[in-house]
Design a protein around this motif. Structure first.
Motif, short mmCIF file in Angstrom:
data_model
loop_
_atom_site.label_atom_id
_atom_site.label_comp_id
_atom_site.label_asym_id
_atom_site.label_seq_id
_atom_site.Cartn_x
_atom_site.Cartn_y
_atom_site.Cartn_z
N ASN A 103 27.61 -1.59 56.00
CA ASN A 103 28.69 -2.54 56.29
C ASN A 103 28.41 -3.97 55.86
OD1 ASN A 103 30.21 -0.50 57.47
ND2 ASN A 103 29.24 -0.82 59.46
N LYS A 104 27.15 -4.36 55.81
CA LYS A 104 26.83 -5.76 55.48
C LYS A 104 26.12 -5.90 54.14
CE LYS A 104 27.88 -7.45 59.62
NZ LYS A 104 29.26 -7.36 59.91
N LEU A 105 25.01 -5.19 53.96
CA LEU A 105 24.20 -5.40 52.77
C LEU A 105 24.85 -4.84 51.50
CD1 LEU A 105 20.60 -4.72 54.08
CD2 LEU A 105 21.71 -6.89 53.64
N LEU A 106 25.48 -3.69 51.57
CA LEU A 106 26.12 -3.11 50.37
C LEU A 106 27.17 -4.04 49.80
CD1 LEU A 106 26.43 -0.74 48.41
CD2 LEU A 106 28.09 0.21 49.99
N PRO A 107 28.10 -4.59 50.60
CA PRO A 107 29.07 -5.52 50.00
C PRO A 107 28.43 -6.80 49.45
CG PRO A 107 29.87 -4.74 52.10
CD PRO A 107 28.47 -4.26 51.98
N ILE A 108 27.39 -7.29 50.11
CA ILE A 108 26.73 -8.51 49.61
C ILE A 108 26.08 -8.26 48.27
CG2 ILE A 108 24.81 -10.09 50.04
CD1 ILE A 108 25.54 -9.92 53.03
N PHE A 109 25.31 -7.16 48.17
CA PHE A 109 24.64 -6.85 46.91
C PHE A 109 25.65 -6.48 45.82
CE2 PHE A 109 20.72 -5.90 49.50
CZ PHE A 109 20.00 -6.98 49.01
N ALA A 110 26.73 -5.81 46.19
CA ALA A 110 27.77 -5.48 45.20
C ALA A 110 28.43 -6.76 44.67
CB ALA A 110 28.80 -4.55 45.82
N LEU A 111 28.66 -7.73 45.54
CA LEU A 111 29.23 -8.99 45.11
C LEU A 111 28.29 -9.74 44.17
CD1 LEU A 111 31.61 -10.98 45.42
CD2 LEU A 111 30.33 -12.01 47.29
N ILE A 112 27.01 -9.74 44.47
CA ILE A 112 26.03 -10.41 43.60
C ILE A 112 26.02 -9.74 42.23
CG2 ILE A 112 23.57 -10.83 43.24
CD1 ILE A 112 23.37 -11.23 46.28
N ALA A 113 26.03 -8.40 42.20
CA ALA A 113 26.04 -7.69 40.92
C ALA A 113 27.33 -7.94 40.16
CB ALA A 113 25.84 -6.20 41.15
N LEU A 114 28.46 -8.01 40.86
CA LEU A 114 29.74 -8.29 40.21
C LEU A 114 29.76 -9.69 39.61
CD1 LEU A 114 32.63 -7.32 39.60
CD2 LEU A 114 33.29 -8.33 41.79
N ILE A 115 29.23 -10.66 40.33
CA ILE A 115 29.18 -12.03 39.81
C ILE A 115 28.28 -12.09 38.58
CG2 ILE A 115 28.31 -14.35 40.33
CD1 ILE A 115 29.32 -13.89 43.21
N ALA A 116 27.16 -11.39 38.60
CA ALA A 116 26.28 -11.37 37.42
C ALA A 116 26.97 -10.74 36.23
CB ALA A 116 24.99 -10.62 37.75
N ASN A 117 27.72 -9.65 36.45
CA ASN A 117 28.44 -9.01 35.34
C ASN A 117 29.55 -9.91 34.82
OD1 ASN A 117 26.97 -6.65 35.13
ND2 ASN A 117 28.10 -5.69 36.79
N CYS A 118 30.26 -10.58 35.70
CA CYS A 118 31.33 -11.49 35.26
C CYS A 118 30.75 -12.66 34.48
CB CYS A 118 32.12 -12.00 36.46
SG CYS A 118 33.16 -10.73 37.21
N TRP A 119 29.63 -13.18 34.93
CA TRP A 119 29.00 -14.28 34.22
C TRP A 119 28.52 -13.82 32.84
CZ3 TRP A 119 29.02 -19.28 34.44
CH2 TRP A 119 28.12 -19.99 33.67
N GLY A 120 27.98 -12.61 32.75
CA GLY A 120 27.57 -12.07 31.45
C GLY A 120 28.75 -11.88 30.52
N TRP A 121 29.87 -11.42 31.06
CA TRP A 121 31.07 -11.26 30.24
C TRP A 121 31.57 -12.62 29.77
CZ3 TRP A 121 36.03 -13.12 31.24
CH2 TRP A 121 36.99 -12.75 30.30
N TYR A 122 31.56 -13.59 30.66
CA TYR A 122 32.02 -14.93 30.31
C TYR A 122 31.13 -15.56 29.23
CZ TYR A 122 33.25 -19.85 30.76
OH TYR A 122 33.63 -21.13 30.51
N THR A 123 29.85 -15.31 29.33
CA THR A 123 28.90 -15.89 28.37
C THR A 123 29.04 -15.25 27.00
OG1 THR A 123 27.36 -16.32 30.17
CG2 THR A 123 26.46 -16.35 27.96
N HIS A 124 29.17 -13.92 26.96
CA HIS A 124 29.17 -13.21 25.67
C HIS A 124 30.56 -13.01 25.09
CE1 HIS A 124 24.91 -12.53 25.95
NE2 HIS A 124 25.06 -12.04 27.18
N ARG A 125 31.59 -13.13 25.89
CA ARG A 125 32.98 -13.01 25.45
C ARG A 125 33.28 -11.67 24.74
NH1 ARG A 125 36.15 -17.51 27.11
NH2 ARG A 125 34.64 -19.15 27.45
N ILE A 126 32.80 -10.59 25.32
CA ILE A 126 33.11 -9.27 24.81
C ILE A 126 34.25 -8.72 25.67
CG2 ILE A 126 32.23 -6.96 24.34
CD1 ILE A 126 29.46 -8.22 24.11
#
Length: 79
Positions: A51-74
């Protein structure tokens, strides 16, 4: 900036492992493996993990993926 992305990707991986160990019903082989090495104590923290850790870690991973997409523009990866 690259070190931040690497760090967040590693945190996301760690989060998946922690929550998988906390939910033995979802991944039975991890439950057997964890119980055999003495991680049965984590069963009482299953609610916290799911209930707590899975959403937090999923949000961190999602932010990292979005930042990677924004950086590489694929764009096809972003979709």
């Amino acid at each position: 900036m690259q070190t931040i992305i690497r760090f967040t990707e590693k945190i996301g991986t760690l989060g998946v492992l922690v929550t998988a160990m906390g939910c033995a019903a979802c991944f039975p082989i991890l439950g057997v493996l964890g119980a055999s090495i003495g991680l049965g104590i984590l069963a009482s923290y299953e609610g916290l993990f799911i209930n707590k850790l899975l959403p937090i870690f999923a949000l961190i991973a999602l932010i990292a993926n979005c930042w990677g997409w924004y950086t590489h523009r694929i764009h096809h990866r972003g979709i």
